[in-house]
Design an enzyme around this catalytic site. Structure first.
Site, PDB file in Angstrom:
ATOM      1  N   GLY A  71      20.900  28.056 -14.098  1.00 34.80           N
ATOM      2  CA  GLY A  71      20.444  27.649 -12.767  1.00 34.80           C
ATOM      3  C   GLY A  71      21.574  27.731 -11.761  1.00 34.80           C
ATOM      4  CB  ALA A  75      23.005  20.590  -9.986  1.00 31.31           C
ATOM      5  N   GLY A  76      23.819  23.590 -10.154  1.00 27.71           N
ATOM      6  CA  GLY A  76      24.322  24.676 -10.987  1.00 27.71           C
ATOM      7  C   GLY A  76      25.421  25.481 -10.315  1.00 27.71           C
ATOM      8  CG  HIS A 297       7.863  14.664   1.064  1.00 26.69           C
ATOM      9  ND1 HIS A 297       7.468  14.504   2.364  1.00 26.69           N
ATOM     10  CD2 HIS A 297       9.218  14.662   1.083  1.00 26.69           C
ATOM     11  CE1 HIS A 297       8.552  14.415   3.135  1.00 26.69           C
ATOM     12  NE2 HIS A 297       9.621  14.505   2.374  1.00 26.69           N
ATOM     13  CB  SER A 315      12.180  17.635   7.374  1.00 24.56           C
ATOM     14  OG  SER A 315      13.118  16.583   7.290  1.00 24.56           O
ATOM     15  NE  ARG A 361      11.358  11.703   0.842  1.00 27.31           N
ATOM     16  CZ  ARG A 361      12.142  12.710   0.517  1.00 27.31           C
ATOM     17  NH1 ARG A 361      12.224  13.106  -0.731  1.00 27.31           N
ATOM     18  NH2 ARG A 361      12.860  13.313   1.437  1.00 27.31           N
ATOM     19  CD  GLU A 456      13.631  18.171  -8.793  1.00 22.06           C
ATOM     20  OE1 GLU A 456      14.107  19.034  -8.021  1.00 22.06           O
ATOM     21  OE2 GLU A 456      12.424  17.908  -8.855  1.00 22.06           O
ATOM     22  NE  ARG A 466      14.750  13.298  -4.401  1.00 18.46           N
ATOM     23  CZ  ARG A 466      14.633  13.722  -3.143  1.00 18.46           C
ATOM     24  NH1 ARG A 466      15.435  13.264  -2.194  1.00 18.46           N
ATOM     25  NH2 ARG A 466      13.689  14.597  -2.822  1.00 18.46           N
TER      26      ARG A 466
END
Lengths: 668, 248
Positions: A71, A75-76, A297, A315, A361, A456, A466
């Site tokens: 990934g 993060a990756g 969301h 957003s 949310r 994630e 979250r």
């Protein structure tokens, strides 16, 4: 059924045997997880302590270690770049044609950091507190505190890389507020923060690729994990262009493969985002934690018809200036501008006066569902609420609104052909993020030694819900700062004898992968892969979506195995395996979704409380809010895979709250 | 809506290809162009035919994966990505031509899928700021004038879809390359590598076989993110400055 007779029973077992699995008991309870490897002592000193205790690898020896990173999202990409900078050899994979396209790119609103540049009372401790509370007391204090500490370093790092954050006229960084908090700690780059952060990480990764420190395999998808002698030692991957199956071996494997929201078919995830890497790792021994914790969301564009292939997020930052309302009267079909002020119900401002439109949310989503269920919804099928910018335009002027949200308004208009400067937007909740994921300890290591999960893909920091602008923070915290420190320790401690290419574990994983793809190609049925995905998604949205009941979950648990059986009997995948075959890719991912979906429903059924994004109708307060049951469920549910035909085992990790006292969340 | 599609079909790199005609019906104006292709592909699968391969992922106009030449225009008649193009732009009974990006530096992989990895190599040749993790000063240590931040952002919006190359009569990647050069060279953080960056990236761009720029301006017209054409001039200026100062 051709595939049953064409193969030995052991080879066909994974998919077909599940249909004969005993239905009760659905799971058994195993030993609790006692040690998460977090150091003891004051919470603000634990990360420092852990880093000090972690063993280091001599810089000259690092080039002898190879690490696989799957990934290239936030993060990756950040992990791959950082590990390469440290001197490790990195082999990295993404299914996209370029690492720059990972789905982090679509994150819009911003990234939180406890910089307190606004002098508005923010601090590491407050970000820690907000995140634990926002997660409805189902996250680990140690991890969350570390995240809040690291948040400030992330902003520094990204600015140094040239991420063009929004700035004030004095040249300093601008911030805004986000749902669930009362300080302004969210850094942003218009409505494209994820894009800019990801490009920063991608560019750092590109520098390492050009330097030869990272061997990048784009258009290559991980299809299985190689576990040799009890340790994660590699992966089996498919070249999506040639179809070639290959094995890659290493000293450690890092999964940064994102969430599993696409189990629901319609979500805000990219179309090709999938759960195969984490699910295959789960089947190889990695526990899966809190699979039912999915985030819905509140502000997405409602679906327009059956052809819908994905949903688009608007957003959450829009809730800073937009006001959410529905008509007070049921079935009011007048156009919004014809509905007078006193006939509108600004329900979030009414029910939650102190947070108003900025409630977290899960609460905003459920409130939208409630008013729509009550018949006050707007738009086709009454599945929508208004998000109105008339007041904002009057207050700030159209230009200021455009500067802040221009690209989002444009996107809305492009999709709906409606101008949000004139008429309010219509929005409705949609699946967006998954808090659940592979169980990891404080070092981000799964229950398979040598297998790490970041971003994630793991379950770690967000509990049952979250907060907005925290996903980018966590992805980059894991990749830039946490993993590089803890992985050092793993590599320094374990002797790593090379795994031979002909190790039985390698041969078994490759053969299993090839068999599975051949099975998919051999069915030759009469239904498209997408038709199964749509059916599974609709079932999950109804029974394991915004609100869940025991009866609904039991129904889903009956239906999913039937659907899975039908899939392996009726799916049609044209073409062959040795070519670019997008139908085959899709079918393979859906096959895993069909297994993971069952665990999600089982987890949701067993958790007889409401918390965060998991709302059980049976567990609510008198005024309809979620009621947690801390006595029975103040734990992480970590599920162990025991085989396709046997029930999973539940391992509980009890959560302790020494610094933030669990309370009923109140945003009123 | 009923439509006639003429789609470029090609089984693999270097294989011969051809425009193939398909009829699709049941199309509604709210569908995106890719959802219309989904409908076609579902039918092809049930007929046992190979569905049309195309790149796509986020379907919200930001990942840059999708891209096809529609009726001769990169991403079609609207200035947006293919995934954000909706069928309301077309009429019942229309015939629509669908082709892959055509450029020497973007070889066809299959049908509408092309290989854009040349873009990654251009970025790898200098499209970054060297700032190893952990080495950063406080974010407020270096203020950035708002105007510079805006210019950087405007150029950083590039999604790397390749429409600029597909639209250019020369198959040039100048708009793509200049967007990254201007983004990074405008910021104080990018100043130390200002010269090596533009020399490296332009060198890589040329080596990948992209054409030269003749100021046709088609790139900026096709760009779904509105990368400004003057960025190319700005990159030329940076290049001349760097080339003059570089040791011979």
């Amino acid at each position: 059924m051709k595939h049953r007779t064409a193969h030995t029973p052991s080879r066909t077992a994974p998919q077909t045997a599940a249909r004969t699995a005993p239905r009760t008991p659905r799971y058994s309870v195993g030993s609790p997880i006692a040690d998460t490897k977090a150091p003891d002592g004051p919470v603000e000193r634990r990360w420092d302590q852990r880093r000090f205790e972690a063993r280091l690898v001599n810089p000259a020896n690092r080039r002898k270690h190879t690490v696989i990173v799957v990934g290239t999202g936030l993060a990756g990409a950040s992990a791959g770049a950082t590990l390469a900078e440290q001197g490790y050899r990195v082999t990295q994979f993404c299914y996209q044609d370029s690492p720059r396209r990972a789905h982090s790119i679509a994150a819009q609103g911003g990234i939180n950091a406890a910089k307190n540049y606004r002098n508005d009372g923010d601090s590491v401790r407050r970000l820690f507190y907000d995140t634990v509370k926002g997660g409805d007391f189902r996250a680990r204090e140690s991890n969350v505190h570390r995240l809040a500490e690291i948040s400030v370093e992330i902003i520094d790092q990204c600015v140094a890389q040239g991420v063009p954050f929004a700035r004030e006229y004095g040249g300093l960084l601008d911030t805004r507020s986000f749902g669930g908090v009362q300080v302004s700690r969210t850094f942003y780059a218009r409505g494209q923060t994820g894009q800019q952060l990801l490009l920063g990480a991608y560019q750092a990764l590109s520098r390492q690729i050009a330097a030869g420190a990272v061997e990048m395999h784009a258009r290559t998808e991980m299809l299985d994990l190689v576990v040799a002698d009890g340790r994660a030692r590699g992966i089996v991957a498919r070249d999506l262009v040639t179809g070639r199956i290959s094995t890659h071996l290493a000293d450690a494997v890092v999964l940064a493969t994102g969430g599993y929201g696409n189990v629901f078919h319609l979500s805000t995830n990219a179309k090709n985002s999938n759960a195969t890497a984490v699910w295959r790792a789960h089947r190889r021994g990695a526990y899966f934690a809190n699979p039912c914790f999915t985030q819905i969301h509140p502000t997405c564009i409602p679906r327009s018809g059956d052809h819908q292939s994905k949903l688009t997020l608007m957003s959450e930052s829009l809730r800073n200036d937009g006001r959410i309302w529905v008509p007070k009267a049921r079935g009011d079909t007048r156009p919004p501008e014809r509905i007078p002020e006193d006939e509108r119900d600004y329900y979030l401002e009414r029910i939650y006066p102190s947070f108003g439109n900025l409630v977290p949310r899960d609460i905003a989503s459920r409130a939208a569902k409630n008013v729509c269920d009550a018949g006050q919804g707007v738009g086709p099928g009454g599945q929508g609420v208004y998000l109105d910018f008339a007041d904002a335009v009057a207050r700030m002027g159209r230009e200021a609104v455009e500067a802040k949200y221009g690209n989002l308004f444009e996107m809305y208009e492009r999709i709906t052909a409606e101008d949000p400067y004139r008429a309010p937007m219509r929005i409705y909740p949609a699946i967006h993020y998954t808090m659940g994921g592979l169980w990891v300890d404080y070092d981000l290591q799964t229950t398979v030694p040598g297998l790490f999960a970041i971003g994630e893909a793991n379950f770690s920091d967000h509990g049952a819900n979250r907060l907005g602008a925290s996903a980018l923070m966590q992805g980059l915290a894991d990749g830039y700062f946490v993993l590089p420190a803890t992985l050092n320790d793993y590599l320094a401690r374990a002797p790593h004898q090379p795994v031979a290419d002909d190790h039985p574990a390698v041969a078994e994983a490759v053969a299993g992968t090839e068999d599975r793809l051949n099975l998919l190609l051999a069915v030759g049925g009469d239904r498209t892969p997408d038709s199964f995905h749509r059916e599974l998604g609709a079932l999950l949205w109804d029974e394991c979506g915004m609100s869940r009941t025991e009866a609904g979950l039991r129904k889903a648990l009956e239906r999913i195995p039937e659907l899975r059986e039908e899939f392996w009997r009726r799916v049609r995948v044209p073409g062959g395996g040795a070519q670019l075959n997008q139908s085959l890719e899709k079918a393979n991912r859906i096959a895993d979704h069909l297994e993971l979906a069952e665990l999600m429903c089982l987890d949701a059924l067993h958790r007889e409380e409401s918390c965060g994004g998991h709302f059980r109708e049976e567990s609510r307060t008198e005024d309809g809010e979620a009621r947690r049951d801390d006595d029975r469920f103040q734990y992480v549910a970590a599920w162990e895979f025991t085989g396709p035909a046997s029930a999973p085992v539940l391992h509980r990790e009890q959560l302790a709250f020494d610094h933030v006292h669990p309370t009923q969340r109140s945003y009123a | 809506m009923r439509l006639t599609l003429r789609v470029w079909r090609q089984t693999g790199p270097g294989e011969p290809g051809a425009m193939t005609e398909y009829q699709v019906s049941g199309i509604v104006p709210e569908m995106s162009f890719l959802e219309m292709l989904d409908v076609l592909n579902e039918e092809l699968i049930l007929r046992g035919e190979d569905p049309v391969a195309f790149d796509h992922d986020c379907r919200e106009g930001i990942c840059g994966a999708c891209g096809m030449v529609i009726n001769g225009q990169a991403h079609g008649p609207e200035r947006t990505t293919t995934c954000q193009l909706h069928m309301r732009e077309f009429g019942d009974g229309d015939t629509i031509d669908v082709e892959p990006w055509r450029a020497a530096a973007f070889p066809v992989v299959k049908d509408l899928v092309v290989d854009r990895s040349a873009f990654d190599r251009i970025i790898g040749a200098g499209g970054y700021i060297t700032a190893p993790t952990g080495s950063a000063p406080d974010a407020h240590a270096v203020p950035v004038p708002k105007e510079a931040a805006e210019t950087a952002f405007e150029n950083a919006e590039c999604i790397g879809c390749g429409a600029c190359v597909a639209a250019c009569p020369n198959g040039s990647a100048m708009l793509f390359t200049s967007a990254k050069v201007v983004h990074l060279n405008t910021l104080p953080q990018g100043a130390p590598e200002r010269e090596s960056r533009v020399l490296g990236m332009v060198g890589a761009m040329d080596a990948e076989g992209f054409g030269g720029c003749t100021n046709a301006g088609e790139c900026a017209t096709a760009c779904p993110k509105g990368i400004p054409l003057p960025s190319i001039a700005a990159m030329n200026r940076e290049y001349l400055r760097a080339a003059r100062r570089a040791p011979r």
